[in-house]
Write a protein that holds these residues in place. Sequence first.
Motif, PDB file in Angstrom:
ATOM      1  N   UNK A 100       0.847  -1.192   0.000  1.00 19.54           N
ATOM      2  CA  UNK A 100       0.000   0.000   0.000  1.00 19.54           C
ATOM      3  C   UNK A 100       0.885   1.245   0.000  1.00 19.54           C
ATOM      4  N   UNK A 101       0.576   2.181  -0.912  1.00 18.15           N
ATOM      5  CA  UNK A 101       1.383   3.383  -1.100  1.00 18.15           C
ATOM      6  C   UNK A 101       0.502   4.637  -1.122  1.00 18.15           C
ATOM      7  N   UNK A 102       1.169   5.773  -1.063  1.00 18.66           N
ATOM      8  CA  UNK A 102       0.564   7.042  -1.454  1.00 18.66           C
ATOM      9  C   UNK A 102       1.382   7.543  -2.629  1.00 18.66           C
ATOM     10  N   UNK A 103       0.716   7.914  -3.700  1.00 14.99           N
ATOM     11  CA  UNK A 103       1.407   8.246  -4.953  1.00 14.99           C
ATOM     12  C   UNK A 103       1.126   9.689  -5.351  1.00 14.99           C
ATOM     13  N   UNK A 104       2.125  10.340  -5.945  1.00 12.53           N
ATOM     14  CA  UNK A 104       1.933  11.691  -6.465  1.00 12.53           C
ATOM     15  C   UNK A 104       2.866  11.911  -7.644  1.00 12.53           C
ATOM     16  N   UNK A 105       2.350  12.580  -8.682  1.00 11.82           N
ATOM     17  CA  UNK A 105       3.106  12.818  -9.906  1.00 11.82           C
ATOM     18  C   UNK A 105       3.952  14.085  -9.805  1.00 11.82           C
ATOM     19  N   UNK A 106       4.932  14.168 -10.670  1.00 15.94           N
ATOM     20  CA  UNK A 106       5.730  15.386 -10.795  1.00 15.94           C
ATOM     21  C   UNK A 106       4.963  16.360 -11.695  1.00 15.94           C
ATOM     22  N   UNK A 107       4.568  17.522 -11.199  1.00 16.09           N
ATOM     23  CA  UNK A 107       3.690  18.434 -11.964  1.00 16.09           C
ATOM     24  C   UNK A 107       4.196  18.781 -13.356  1.00 16.09           C
TER      25      UNK A 107
ATOM     26  N   UNK B  74       7.199  10.199 -14.923  1.00 18.26           N
ATOM     27  CA  UNK B  74       7.753   9.976 -13.598  1.00 18.26           C
ATOM     28  C   UNK B  74       6.686  10.184 -12.535  1.00 18.26           C
ATOM     29  N   UNK B  75       6.784   9.421 -11.459  1.00 16.78           N
ATOM     30  CA  UNK B  75       5.916   9.634 -10.317  1.00 16.78           C
ATOM     31  C   UNK B  75       6.673   9.257  -9.051  1.00 16.78           C
ATOM     32  N   UNK B  76       6.221   9.810  -7.965  1.00 19.80           N
ATOM     33  CA  UNK B  76       6.813   9.496  -6.679  1.00 19.80           C
ATOM     34  C   UNK B  76       5.825   8.688  -5.859  1.00 19.80           C
ATOM     35  N   UNK B  77       6.351   7.802  -5.041  1.00 21.99           N
ATOM     36  CA  UNK B  77       5.495   7.003  -4.189  1.00 21.99           C
ATOM     37  C   UNK B  77       6.062   6.971  -2.776  1.00 21.99           C
ATOM     38  N   UNK B  78       5.187   6.850  -1.820  1.00 18.05           N
ATOM     39  CA  UNK B  78       5.578   6.687  -0.427  1.00 18.05           C
ATOM     40  C   UNK B  78       4.967   5.406   0.082  1.00 18.05           C
ATOM     41  N   UNK B  79       5.810   4.472   0.451  1.00 17.37           N
ATOM     42  CA  UNK B  79       5.337   3.192   0.956  1.00 17.37           C
ATOM     43  C   UNK B  79       4.729   3.365   2.341  1.00 17.37           C
TER      44      UNK B  79
END
Length: 259
Positions: free
Chosen positions: A33-40, A189-194
């Motif tokens: 389970x992650x929280x995901x956010x893209x690079x604007x 590209x996207x960033x994720x936080x586990x």
Amino acid sequence: MKKTAIAIFFLMTVVCQGQETYKVFFSEGKTWVYERYETPTLNPMNVGRYPMTISVKGDTVIGDWICKKVYMSANGFTELFFCGYDEQGKVYRIDIGSDTPRLIYDFTLQPGDATPLLAYKDDDYDITMNVSRIDTVEVNGQYFKRIHFVRKGDCVEVEDFLEEKWVEGIGNDNGLFTPYCVPASMPYAFNIEFKYCEDRDGNELFSVYDFTKNAVMDVSPVARAIVPDGTVYDIQGRRVQAPQRGGLYVKGGKKFIYR
């Protein structure tokens, strides 16, 4: 003093038994389970944070390999992400459209070993990640093998001792993801936080905070013996060339008395 020695032996026995069974990455129903956010700047239409999961669901055969299907779900959309399998302490993935396995984790490494998975070279740098130590952490009654890495380079400027950790059956502190896990075909590209990993019944197995838990005990060479290679270790995890009769040893992840 005698009670202390008995307690230590009991703890070592419990830890070793916990590590004898390799913790499979791609077990049915396991979910990261992650929280995901893209690079604007790369994806301006999809900025913001939202949940994302990666789940193991179903089997398939690709070439000579029996694999598990791994799906990614985000924003109400689910797609087949890649396929993967475990083989004697090593974890492989096969990207969609490919029939070539790619090594993404290697839990047969020993202290001092360098892994090409965490290395890069160019005109100025030659950097590797070397195993600094291997230990075991206990989470919710389960024991997990943990590998610590230290970054090393060929010049002083890049020797910063930035540590990375791998946990058997879980991944690194980004969960299953690592910089070398993301497919080259990813469109942006996207960033994720586990956040955490759970089993098929929804029970939490391991969270991002557990990566930094204190070790139960350093049993690294014993833990490595889960991959049968014929090597004999003593109960302290040291490799033994000539076992003594009546001695307690470890071979192929199993304790035995040499006779």
